[in-house]
Design a protein around this motif. Sequence first.
Motif, mmCIF file in Angstrom:
data_model
loop_
_atom_site.group_PDB
_atom_site.id
_atom_site.type_symbol
_atom_site.label_atom_id
_atom_site.label_comp_id
_atom_site.label_asym_id
_atom_site.label_seq_id
_atom_site.Cartn_x
_atom_site.Cartn_y
_atom_site.Cartn_z
ATOM 1 N N LEU A 162 0.858 -1.179 0.000
ATOM 2 C CA LEU A 162 0.000 0.000 0.000
ATOM 3 C C LEU A 162 0.895 1.231 0.000
ATOM 4 O O LEU A 162 1.811 1.348 0.827
ATOM 5 C CB LEU A 162 -0.912 0.038 1.222
ATOM 6 C CG LEU A 162 -1.943 1.177 1.239
ATOM 7 C CD1 LEU A 162 -2.985 0.965 0.142
ATOM 8 C CD2 LEU A 162 -2.633 1.287 2.600
ATOM 9 N N TYR A 163 0.656 2.130 -0.939
ATOM 10 C CA TYR A 163 1.429 3.355 -1.077
ATOM 11 C C TYR A 163 0.582 4.525 -0.607
ATOM 12 O O TYR A 163 -0.575 4.653 -0.996
ATOM 13 C CB TYR A 163 1.855 3.557 -2.526
ATOM 14 C CG TYR A 163 2.595 2.368 -3.075
ATOM 15 C CD1 TYR A 163 3.959 2.252 -2.917
ATOM 16 C CD2 TYR A 163 1.907 1.338 -3.717
ATOM 17 C CE1 TYR A 163 4.633 1.149 -3.387
ATOM 18 C CE2 TYR A 163 2.578 0.227 -4.184
ATOM 19 C CZ TYR A 163 3.943 0.139 -4.019
ATOM 20 O OH TYR A 163 4.614 -0.969 -4.483
ATOM 21 N N LEU A 164 1.182 5.380 0.219
ATOM 22 C CA LEU A 164 0.426 6.471 0.823
ATOM 23 C C LEU A 164 1.200 7.769 0.743
ATOM 24 O O LEU A 164 2.428 7.792 0.880
ATOM 25 C CB LEU A 164 0.137 6.168 2.302
ATOM 26 C CG LEU A 164 -0.491 4.809 2.621
ATOM 27 C CD1 LEU A 164 0.578 3.882 3.187
ATOM 28 C CD2 LEU A 164 -1.624 4.945 3.616
ATOM 29 N N ASN A 165 0.461 8.854 0.525
ATOM 30 C CA ASN A 165 0.981 10.202 0.715
ATOM 31 C C ASN A 165 0.398 10.730 2.005
ATOM 32 O O ASN A 165 -0.829 10.722 2.202
ATOM 33 C CB ASN A 165 0.582 11.116 -0.436
ATOM 34 C CG ASN A 165 1.470 10.945 -1.639
ATOM 35 O OD1 ASN A 165 2.344 10.092 -1.648
ATOM 36 N ND2 ASN A 165 1.232 11.731 -2.670
ATOM 37 N N ILE A 166 1.275 11.198 2.872
ATOM 38 C CA ILE A 166 0.867 11.713 4.173
ATOM 39 C C ILE A 166 1.295 13.171 4.261
ATOM 40 O O ILE A 166 2.436 13.509 3.919
ATOM 41 C CB ILE A 166 1.498 10.891 5.309
ATOM 42 C CG1 ILE A 166 0.908 9.476 5.307
ATOM 43 C CG2 ILE A 166 1.276 11.556 6.658
ATOM 44 C CD1 ILE A 166 1.565 8.548 6.301
ATOM 45 N N ALA A 167 0.387 14.024 4.696
ATOM 46 C CA ALA A 167 0.710 15.449 4.823
ATOM 47 C C ALA A 167 0.408 15.911 6.243
ATOM 48 O O ALA A 167 -0.596 15.499 6.832
ATOM 49 C CB ALA A 167 -0.104 16.276 3.829
ATOM 50 N N PRO A 168 1.258 16.754 6.805
ATOM 51 C CA PRO A 168 0.940 17.353 8.101
ATOM 52 C C PRO A 168 -0.123 18.427 7.945
ATOM 53 O O PRO A 168 -0.349 18.940 6.844
ATOM 54 C CB PRO A 168 2.280 17.958 8.540
ATOM 55 C CG PRO A 168 2.994 18.246 7.261
ATOM 56 C CD PRO A 168 2.558 17.193 6.282
ATOM 57 N N LYS A 169 -0.769 18.756 9.052
ATOM 58 C CA LYS A 169 -1.775 19.817 9.057
ATOM 59 C C LYS A 169 -1.413 20.847 10.127
ATOM 60 O O LYS A 169 -0.850 20.514 11.162
ATOM 61 C CB LYS A 169 -3.165 19.248 9.355
ATOM 62 C CG LYS A 169 -3.720 18.331 8.285
ATOM 63 C CD LYS A 169 -5.137 17.883 8.627
ATOM 64 C CE LYS A 169 -5.148 17.031 9.879
ATOM 65 N NZ LYS A 169 -6.496 16.517 10.216
ATOM 66 N N VAL A 170 -1.773 22.080 9.849
ATOM 67 C CA VAL A 170 -1.637 23.164 10.819
ATOM 68 C C VAL A 170 -2.945 23.926 10.831
ATOM 69 O O VAL A 170 -3.367 24.454 9.799
ATOM 70 C CB VAL A 170 -0.467 24.107 10.467
ATOM 71 C CG1 VAL A 170 -0.482 25.321 11.391
ATOM 72 C CG2 VAL A 170 0.862 23.387 10.575
#
Length: 468
Positions: free
Chosen positions: A345-353
Amino acid sequence: MSEMNQKGESKKSALANEKGKNKRKNGAIIGLSIATGVLALSTIGLGIGVGISEHNAMNYKTNLENVYNNNFYNLLDSVNNLENKISKTLSSQSGSVYQRKLLLEASKNASEAEISVSQLPLSQSEIQDTTKLVNQISGYTSTLAEKMARGETLSQGEIDTLQKIHKSVMDLKLRLNDFENKLNNGYSILDRSLDVREDVNDFTKSLNSLKNNDIEYPTMIYDGPFSDSVVESKVKGLTGQAVTKSQASENVRKHFKVATDIAYEGETNGRFETFNFRVTNSESERLFVQVTKIGGNILTISGTGKDGANSIDKDGAKDIAIKFATDNGIEDAEVVWSDSIENDLYLNIAPKVGGIILYPDLVKVKVNMTSGTIVGYDATTYFTNHTDRKLSKGSLTLSDAKGKVPSNFEIVQARVVLSPLDYNREVVCVEVEADNENSTYYFYFNAADGNLENVLKVIETDDGNLLM
């Protein structure tokens, strides 16, 4: 080391076959298209290229060598195309639509060349002139194209500058083509990049055409976002003290508690300076791990997972990926895209502010669902761009943004994001994902004034997806 969105050639056919039955979007596919400081037409890989290979492929060193070779050939293609476009520009009718088209294409080629340079293990102090050159070429040709769009023609001074640019690019092109012969005769970029003397690795010395006194770098004086004060792309997100090799090894062991063997594999002194390790885990998966010398952060992981029945489902894999990213300092992380290929499984993860998704700070993760382990990780984009930002969600509501999309589109979702745009801008936007005639589009409305900043369309190809 290269961004993990460079796929191994051997995976392309499998990717094409699996695309139809395995594809699953979870949020914006835009993630993989974000490049450092440059918004170009970028291939959206359906996987994290470093470490993707057939299960009987050679070991990770071969994978890494292939990635470096691929980046070099991408650079070669971009420079060849750039020289061709500028040559045609100088030969075209002044003020013509075709001349403007060539300038826009040259700007794209220069941006692509800059990305490729940043993904090679080059001693950056030795090639900063070239990085600056291709960056300014991208901005300069784009500025000229905009001028022509207003109905103006190129001045003699601008033509003279283009001629100087062409001479520099031609020289660079010839030298890169000469270096290609070395690769064809067995030259190893990986081996030579690990041979460091006086802070310069042997690969950089071999490719010394990237900094040569007989290349004339024209001075481009104009007001705009690509002036020297803003064009330099620096690594913003690495903080803390320098770590020793021993400390880096301990950090690897902390994040790989199931490791049965951790072996030191040398250093990389490219854009990111790293200690490199080979890790074998309890599932007999072999991984190549890079740890930054500043801060001791896990920068990249590349490897191949196991075959067999899945021991975890996609939700379980997402939880593993989020935990790993969080343990490595990615705050308030959210999966913005995912896709499965065979057992991975390939994922893009982004932080949030403040509820705003930070696309410029993406992290890419690959989880093997048979073993339930992390076998791919790329935080280069995160550490390049991450910095403290004072952001506002603006006055545009999600509902209002949806209402701005043409009525013949079917709305999928809307959310507030920090979007990288042209000229190195980062703008808080409301991103609206919408479908029309079996195609997916992403609309980006400025959250402050509601103006449309960008529209991207997903184009499916055998090599993944393009956002254009």
